[in-house]
Design a protein around this motif. Structure first.
Motif, PDB file in Angstrom:
ATOM      1  N   ASN A 235       0.821  -1.211   0.000  1.00  0.00           N
ATOM      2  CA  ASN A 235       0.000   0.000   0.000  1.00  0.00           C
ATOM      3  C   ASN A 235       0.858   1.265   0.000  1.00  0.00           C
ATOM      4  O   ASN A 235       0.479   2.302   0.535  1.00  0.00           O
ATOM      5  CB  ASN A 235      -0.932   0.007   1.211  1.00  0.00           C
ATOM      6  N   LEU A 236       2.031   1.179  -0.627  1.00  0.00           N
ATOM      7  CA  LEU A 236       2.940   2.323  -0.686  1.00  0.00           C
ATOM      8  C   LEU A 236       2.866   3.010  -2.040  1.00  0.00           C
ATOM      9  O   LEU A 236       2.840   2.350  -3.087  1.00  0.00           O
ATOM     10  CB  LEU A 236       4.373   1.873  -0.408  1.00  0.00           C
ATOM     11  N   TYR A 237       2.833   4.345  -2.014  1.00  0.00           N
ATOM     12  CA  TYR A 237       2.800   5.161  -3.229  1.00  0.00           C
ATOM     13  C   TYR A 237       3.986   6.117  -3.179  1.00  0.00           C
ATOM     14  O   TYR A 237       4.185   6.830  -2.184  1.00  0.00           O
ATOM     15  CB  TYR A 237       1.483   5.944  -3.299  1.00  0.00           C
ATOM     16  N   HIS A 238       4.780   6.135  -4.246  1.00  0.00           N
ATOM     17  CA  HIS A 238       6.060   6.843  -4.235  1.00  0.00           C
ATOM     18  C   HIS A 238       6.061   7.975  -5.262  1.00  0.00           C
ATOM     19  O   HIS A 238       5.826   7.758  -6.450  1.00  0.00           O
ATOM     20  CB  HIS A 238       7.180   5.833  -4.542  1.00  0.00           C
ATOM     21  N   ILE A 239       6.370   9.213  -4.786  1.00  0.00           N
ATOM     22  CA  ILE A 239       6.487  10.392  -5.648  1.00  0.00           C
ATOM     23  C   ILE A 239       7.945  10.839  -5.631  1.00  0.00           C
ATOM     24  O   ILE A 239       8.531  11.007  -4.555  1.00  0.00           O
ATOM     25  CB  ILE A 239       5.587  11.543  -5.152  1.00  0.00           C
ATOM     26  N   HIS A 240       8.522  11.055  -6.820  1.00  0.00           N
ATOM     27  CA  HIS A 240       9.955  11.383  -6.868  1.00  0.00           C
ATOM     28  C   HIS A 240      10.242  12.373  -7.993  1.00  0.00           C
ATOM     29  O   HIS A 240       9.538  12.397  -9.009  1.00  0.00           O
ATOM     30  CB  HIS A 240      10.775  10.107  -7.102  1.00  0.00           C
ATOM     31  N   ASP A 259       8.855  15.909 -13.387  1.00  0.00           N
ATOM     32  CA  ASP A 259       9.912  16.274 -14.312  1.00  0.00           C
ATOM     33  C   ASP A 259      10.671  17.523 -13.844  1.00  0.00           C
ATOM     34  O   ASP A 259      10.074  18.556 -13.537  1.00  0.00           O
ATOM     35  CB  ASP A 259       9.311  16.531 -15.693  1.00  0.00           C
ATOM     36  N   GLY A 260      11.997  17.395 -13.753  1.00  0.00           N
ATOM     37  CA  GLY A 260      12.852  18.524 -13.397  1.00  0.00           C
ATOM     38  C   GLY A 260      12.868  18.878 -11.930  1.00  0.00           C
ATOM     39  O   GLY A 260      13.531  19.849 -11.526  1.00  0.00           O
ATOM     40  N   ALA A 261      12.170  18.126 -11.092  1.00  0.00           N
ATOM     41  CA  ALA A 261      12.069  18.458  -9.671  1.00  0.00           C
ATOM     42  C   ALA A 261      13.228  17.862  -8.880  1.00  0.00           C
ATOM     43  O   ALA A 261      13.669  16.748  -9.144  1.00  0.00           O
ATOM     44  CB  ALA A 261      10.743  17.960  -9.102  1.00  0.00           C
ATOM     45  N   GLY A 262      13.707  18.610  -7.884  1.00  0.00           N
ATOM     46  CA  GLY A 262      14.796  18.166  -7.036  1.00  0.00           C
ATOM     47  C   GLY A 262      14.305  17.624  -5.699  1.00  0.00           C
ATOM     48  O   GLY A 262      13.109  17.355  -5.517  1.00  0.00           O
ATOM     49  N   HIS A 263      15.218  17.505  -4.743  1.00  0.00           N
ATOM     50  CA  HIS A 263      14.896  16.866  -3.471  1.00  0.00           C
ATOM     51  C   HIS A 263      13.899  17.674  -2.642  1.00  0.00           C
ATOM     52  O   HIS A 263      13.170  17.105  -1.827  1.00  0.00           O
ATOM     53  CB  HIS A 263      16.185  16.659  -2.671  1.00  0.00           C
ATOM     54  N   LEU A 264      13.861  18.987  -2.832  1.00  0.00           N
ATOM     55  CA  LEU A 264      12.946  19.837  -2.060  1.00  0.00           C
ATOM     56  C   LEU A 264      11.668  20.158  -2.837  1.00  0.00           C
ATOM     57  O   LEU A 264      11.031  21.187  -2.608  1.00  0.00           O
ATOM     58  CB  LEU A 264      13.655  21.138  -1.670  1.00  0.00           C
TER      59      LEU A 264
END
Length: 291
Positions: A235-240, A259-264
Protein backbone atom coordinates in the motif's frame (compact mmCIF):
# COMPACT_ATOMS: atom_id res chain seq x y z
CA UNK A 1 33.97 -2.18 -12.44
CA UNK A 2 32.56 0.26 -9.90
CA UNK A 3 28.87 1.08 -10.09
CA UNK A 4 27.68 4.65 -10.52
CA UNK A 5 26.42 4.53 -6.93
CA UNK A 6 29.82 3.53 -5.52
CA UNK A 7 31.57 6.17 -7.63
CA UNK A 8 29.30 8.85 -6.20
CA UNK A 9 29.95 7.52 -2.71
CA UNK A 10 33.71 7.71 -3.24
CA UNK A 11 33.44 11.27 -4.53
CA UNK A 12 31.32 12.23 -1.54
CA UNK A 13 33.82 10.60 0.82
CA UNK A 14 36.72 12.52 -0.73
CA UNK A 15 34.75 15.74 -0.48
CA UNK A 16 33.87 15.10 3.17
CA UNK A 17 37.50 14.38 3.98
CA UNK A 18 38.74 17.57 2.32
CA UNK A 19 36.06 19.70 3.92
CA UNK A 20 36.78 18.19 7.35
CA UNK A 21 40.44 19.12 6.90
CA UNK A 22 39.47 22.66 5.93
CA UNK A 23 37.25 22.98 8.99
CA UNK A 24 40.01 21.64 11.22
CA UNK A 25 42.45 24.17 9.80
CA UNK A 26 40.02 27.02 10.31
CA UNK A 27 39.40 25.93 13.91
CA UNK A 28 43.15 25.93 14.56
CA UNK A 29 43.55 29.43 13.11
CA UNK A 30 40.76 30.70 15.34
CA UNK A 31 42.92 29.85 18.36
CA UNK A 32 41.35 30.61 21.72
CA UNK A 33 37.90 31.29 20.30
CA UNK A 34 37.45 27.66 19.13
CA UNK A 35 33.84 28.17 17.88
CA UNK A 36 33.59 24.62 16.53
CA UNK A 37 34.59 23.05 19.83
CA UNK A 38 32.08 25.25 21.65
CA UNK A 39 29.39 24.13 19.24
CA UNK A 40 30.29 20.47 19.76
CA UNK A 41 30.22 20.82 23.58
CA UNK A 42 26.87 22.58 23.35
CA UNK A 43 25.48 19.65 21.36
CA UNK A 44 26.75 17.19 23.96
CA UNK A 45 24.86 19.08 26.64
CA UNK A 46 21.61 18.83 24.71
CA UNK A 47 21.00 15.13 25.37
CA UNK A 48 17.26 14.90 25.74
CA UNK A 49 15.74 17.22 23.15
CA UNK A 50 16.09 17.95 19.49
CA UNK A 51 16.41 21.50 18.22
CA UNK A 52 14.18 24.20 19.65
CA UNK A 53 13.07 25.07 16.12
CA UNK A 54 11.83 21.54 15.56
CA UNK A 55 10.19 21.16 18.95
CA UNK A 56 8.26 24.42 18.77
CA UNK A 57 6.71 23.92 15.36
CA UNK A 58 5.07 20.54 15.87
CA UNK A 59 1.76 21.31 17.54
CA UNK A 60 -1.03 18.79 17.04
CA UNK A 61 -4.67 19.28 18.02
CA UNK A 62 -5.58 17.64 21.31
CA UNK A 63 -9.10 16.65 20.27
CA UNK A 64 -9.52 14.32 17.25
CA UNK A 65 -11.95 15.15 14.46
CA UNK A 66 -13.83 11.91 13.86
CA UNK A 67 -15.19 13.14 10.52
CA UNK A 68 -11.75 13.47 8.97
CA UNK A 69 -9.05 11.04 7.90
CA UNK A 70 -5.90 11.41 10.01
CA UNK A 71 -2.74 12.12 8.03
CA UNK A 72 0.61 11.81 9.82
CA UNK A 73 3.54 13.58 8.18
CA UNK A 74 7.20 12.71 8.79
CA UNK A 75 9.74 15.27 7.59
CA UNK A 76 13.30 14.80 6.42
CA UNK A 77 16.49 14.62 8.51
CA UNK A 78 15.77 16.65 11.62
CA UNK A 79 13.53 19.02 9.68
CA UNK A 80 10.07 20.12 10.75
CA UNK A 81 6.77 21.03 9.15
CA UNK A 82 8.25 24.08 7.42
CA UNK A 83 9.00 21.86 4.42
CA UNK A 84 5.27 21.07 4.14
CA UNK A 85 4.10 24.67 4.65
CA UNK A 86 3.15 25.29 1.01
CA UNK A 87 1.04 22.17 0.58
CA UNK A 88 -2.67 22.81 0.11
CA UNK A 89 -4.54 19.74 1.34
CA UNK A 90 -8.28 19.13 1.31
CA UNK A 91 -10.05 20.01 4.54
CA UNK A 92 -11.37 16.45 4.76
CA UNK A 93 -7.96 15.52 6.21
CA UNK A 94 -6.76 16.11 9.76
CA UNK A 95 -3.03 16.77 9.38
CA UNK A 96 -0.56 15.91 12.17
CA UNK A 97 3.23 16.23 12.24
CA UNK A 98 5.23 13.54 14.00
CA UNK A 99 8.02 14.88 16.21
CA UNK A 100 11.51 13.48 15.88
CA UNK A 101 12.78 12.18 19.22
CA UNK A 102 16.31 11.55 20.40
CA UNK A 103 17.64 8.20 19.14
CA UNK A 104 19.07 5.76 21.64
CA UNK A 105 22.65 4.58 21.40
CA UNK A 106 23.02 2.03 18.56
CA UNK A 107 19.25 2.08 18.00
CA UNK A 108 18.00 0.68 14.69
CA UNK A 109 15.52 2.51 12.48
CA UNK A 110 12.96 -0.20 13.22
CA UNK A 111 13.27 0.24 16.99
CA UNK A 112 13.26 4.01 16.62
CA UNK A 113 10.05 3.85 14.56
CA UNK A 114 8.48 1.72 17.28
CA UNK A 115 8.98 4.54 19.77
CA UNK A 116 7.13 6.96 17.48
CA UNK A 117 3.93 4.88 17.56
CA UNK A 118 2.74 6.71 20.68
CA UNK A 119 2.22 9.82 18.54
CA UNK A 120 -0.30 8.04 16.30
CA UNK A 121 -3.96 7.35 17.04
CA UNK A 122 -4.16 3.76 15.87
CA UNK A 123 -7.81 3.37 16.95
CA UNK A 124 -8.98 5.13 13.77
CA UNK A 125 -8.05 4.80 10.09
CA UNK A 126 -5.02 6.90 9.13
CA UNK A 127 -2.43 7.38 6.43
CA UNK A 128 1.30 8.14 6.56
CA UNK A 129 3.22 10.64 4.42
CA UNK A 130 7.02 10.55 4.67
CA UNK A 131 9.57 12.90 3.12
CA UNK A 132 13.15 11.77 2.45
CA UNK A 133 14.41 10.10 5.67
CA UNK A 134 10.84 10.42 6.94
CA UNK A 135 9.78 8.10 4.14
CA UNK A 136 12.21 5.45 5.37
CA UNK A 137 10.91 5.75 8.93
CA UNK A 138 7.32 5.74 7.65
CA UNK A 139 8.03 2.44 5.87
CA UNK A 140 9.19 0.92 9.14
CA UNK A 141 6.21 2.40 10.99
CA UNK A 142 3.85 0.88 8.43
CA UNK A 143 5.00 -2.62 9.41
CA UNK A 144 4.05 -1.88 13.01
CA UNK A 145 0.82 0.15 12.84
CA UNK A 146 -0.60 -0.82 9.40
CA UNK A 147 -1.90 2.47 7.91
CA UNK A 148 -4.54 2.57 5.20
CA UNK A 149 -1.84 3.88 2.88
CA UNK A 150 1.71 5.23 2.97
CA UNK A 151 2.97 7.92 0.59
CA UNK A 152 6.68 8.65 0.37
CA UNK A 153 8.14 11.75 -1.30
CA UNK A 154 11.77 12.19 -2.43
CA UNK A 155 12.62 8.98 -0.61
CA UNK A 156 13.26 5.28 -1.16
CA UNK A 157 11.01 2.32 -0.25
CA UNK A 158 13.95 -0.08 0.10
CA UNK A 159 17.55 0.01 1.27
CA UNK A 160 20.15 1.45 -1.08
CA UNK A 161 23.11 -0.88 -1.74
CA UNK A 162 26.21 0.55 -0.02
CA UNK A 163 29.53 -1.27 0.41
CA UNK A 164 30.70 -2.25 3.90
CA UNK A 165 33.85 -0.20 3.30
CA UNK A 166 31.79 2.93 2.63
CA UNK A 167 29.56 2.23 5.64
CA UNK A 168 32.60 1.99 7.90
CA UNK A 169 34.28 5.05 6.43
CA UNK A 170 31.09 7.09 6.70
CA UNK A 171 30.65 6.08 10.33
CA UNK A 172 34.28 7.02 11.05
CA UNK A 173 33.90 10.45 9.45
CA UNK A 174 30.60 11.15 11.19
CA UNK A 175 32.12 10.42 14.60
CA UNK A 176 34.51 13.33 14.10
CA UNK A 177 33.60 16.48 16.07
CA UNK A 178 34.14 18.43 12.85
CA UNK A 179 31.56 16.44 10.88
CA UNK A 180 28.49 18.07 12.45
CA UNK A 181 29.50 21.68 11.66
CA UNK A 182 30.21 20.65 8.07
CA UNK A 183 27.00 18.64 7.62
CA UNK A 184 24.95 21.51 9.04
CA UNK A 185 26.63 24.15 6.90
CA UNK A 186 25.15 25.52 3.71
CA UNK A 187 27.44 25.86 0.72
CA UNK A 188 27.49 25.25 -3.00
CA UNK A 189 27.66 21.48 -2.40
CA UNK A 190 24.59 21.29 -0.12
CA UNK A 191 22.58 23.71 -2.25
CA UNK A 192 23.30 21.60 -5.33
CA UNK A 193 22.43 18.23 -3.83
CA UNK A 194 19.25 19.47 -2.14
CA UNK A 195 18.18 21.28 -5.29
CA UNK A 196 18.04 24.65 -3.52
CA UNK A 197 18.33 26.82 -6.61
CA UNK A 198 16.37 29.90 -5.52
CA UNK A 199 16.94 32.41 -2.68
CA UNK A 200 13.78 31.15 -0.97
CA UNK A 201 14.88 27.50 -1.07
CA UNK A 202 18.39 28.39 0.08
CA UNK A 203 16.98 30.35 3.01
CA UNK A 204 14.69 27.44 3.94
CA UNK A 205 17.50 24.88 3.75
CA UNK A 206 19.85 27.08 5.77
CA UNK A 207 17.23 27.53 8.49
CA UNK A 208 16.40 23.82 8.66
CA UNK A 209 20.04 22.71 8.82
CA UNK A 210 20.74 25.28 11.51
CA UNK A 211 17.92 23.89 13.67
CA UNK A 212 18.82 20.24 13.08
CA UNK A 213 20.16 18.29 16.05
CA UNK A 214 23.72 17.20 15.19
CA UNK A 215 23.63 13.80 16.85
CA UNK A 216 20.27 12.93 15.30
CA UNK A 217 21.65 13.89 11.89
CA UNK A 218 24.74 11.70 12.25
CA UNK A 219 22.74 8.76 13.67
CA UNK A 220 20.28 8.91 10.77
CA UNK A 221 23.01 9.09 8.11
CA UNK A 222 24.73 6.01 9.54
CA UNK A 223 21.46 4.08 9.85
CA UNK A 224 20.36 4.90 6.30
CA UNK A 225 23.60 3.40 4.99
CA UNK A 226 22.83 0.08 6.68
CA UNK A 227 19.05 -0.05 6.11
CA UNK A 228 18.28 -3.53 4.77
CA UNK A 229 14.63 -3.45 3.69
CA UNK A 230 14.28 -5.25 0.35
CA UNK A 231 10.55 -5.42 -0.46
CA UNK A 232 8.10 -2.63 -1.24
CA UNK A 233 4.99 -2.32 0.89
CA UNK A 234 1.81 -3.21 -1.01
CA UNK A 235 0.00 0.00 0.00
CA UNK A 236 2.94 2.32 -0.69
CA UNK A 237 2.80 5.16 -3.23
CA UNK A 238 6.06 6.84 -4.23
CA UNK A 239 6.49 10.39 -5.65
CA UNK A 240 9.95 11.38 -6.87
CA UNK A 241 11.68 14.16 -8.80
CA UNK A 242 13.66 13.39 -11.94
CA UNK A 243 16.38 15.89 -10.91
CA UNK A 244 16.80 14.61 -7.34
CA UNK A 245 20.56 14.45 -6.68
CA UNK A 246 20.41 13.08 -3.13
CA UNK A 247 18.40 10.05 -4.22
CA UNK A 248 18.80 9.84 -8.02
CA UNK A 249 15.69 8.60 -9.76
CA UNK A 250 17.69 5.83 -11.47
CA UNK A 251 18.09 4.24 -8.02
CA UNK A 252 14.33 4.01 -7.38
CA UNK A 253 11.16 3.13 -9.24
CA UNK A 254 8.51 5.70 -8.22
CA UNK A 255 4.83 5.47 -9.06
CA UNK A 256 4.89 9.02 -10.36
CA UNK A 257 7.82 11.26 -11.27
CA UNK A 258 7.93 15.06 -11.32
CA UNK A 259 9.91 16.27 -14.31
CA UNK A 260 12.85 18.52 -13.40
CA UNK A 261 12.07 18.46 -9.67
CA UNK A 262 14.80 18.17 -7.04
CA UNK A 263 14.90 16.87 -3.47
CA UNK A 264 12.95 19.84 -2.06
CA UNK A 265 10.10 19.53 -4.55
CA UNK A 266 7.52 19.21 -1.75
CA UNK A 267 8.20 22.92 -1.21
CA UNK A 268 9.37 24.08 -4.65
CA UNK A 269 6.61 22.25 -6.58
CA UNK A 270 4.04 22.36 -3.77
CA UNK A 271 1.02 22.89 -6.04
CA UNK A 272 1.81 19.84 -8.16
CA UNK A 273 2.55 17.69 -5.09
CA UNK A 274 -0.65 18.92 -3.41
CA UNK A 275 -2.77 17.90 -6.40
CA UNK A 276 -1.22 14.42 -6.42
CA UNK A 277 -1.62 13.98 -2.66
CA UNK A 278 -5.23 15.18 -2.59
CA UNK A 279 -6.25 12.75 -5.32
CA UNK A 280 -4.32 9.74 -4.03
CA UNK A 281 -5.23 10.24 -0.38
CA UNK A 282 -8.86 10.99 -1.24
CA UNK A 283 -9.17 7.84 -3.33
CA UNK A 284 -8.10 5.83 -0.33
CA UNK A 285 -10.39 7.78 1.99
CA UNK A 286 -13.41 6.98 -0.19
CA UNK A 287 -12.74 3.24 0.08
CA UNK A 288 -12.39 3.31 3.87
CA UNK A 289 -15.41 1.68 5.60
CA UNK A 290 -18.09 3.98 7.04
CA UNK A 291 -16.88 7.05 5.06
Amino acid sequence: MLSNINISHICLTIYLTVRSAEIFGQATLNGANRPLEKSFVANLGNEHTLSAGTANTHQRPTAPDNDKMNLYFLSGLGADKRVFSKLELDDRFAVHYIDWIEPLKKESITDYAGRLVSQIDTTRPFQLVGLSFGGIVASELAHIVHPEQIVIISSTPTGVPVSKFYQGLTKFLLLSPFAAPFLKSTNTFTYKFFGADTPELKSLLKSILHDTDSRFLKWALVRMGSWKRQDNLENLYHIHGTADKLIPIKMVKPDVSIDGAGHLMVYAQAKQISDILNKKLSDNWVTTPNH
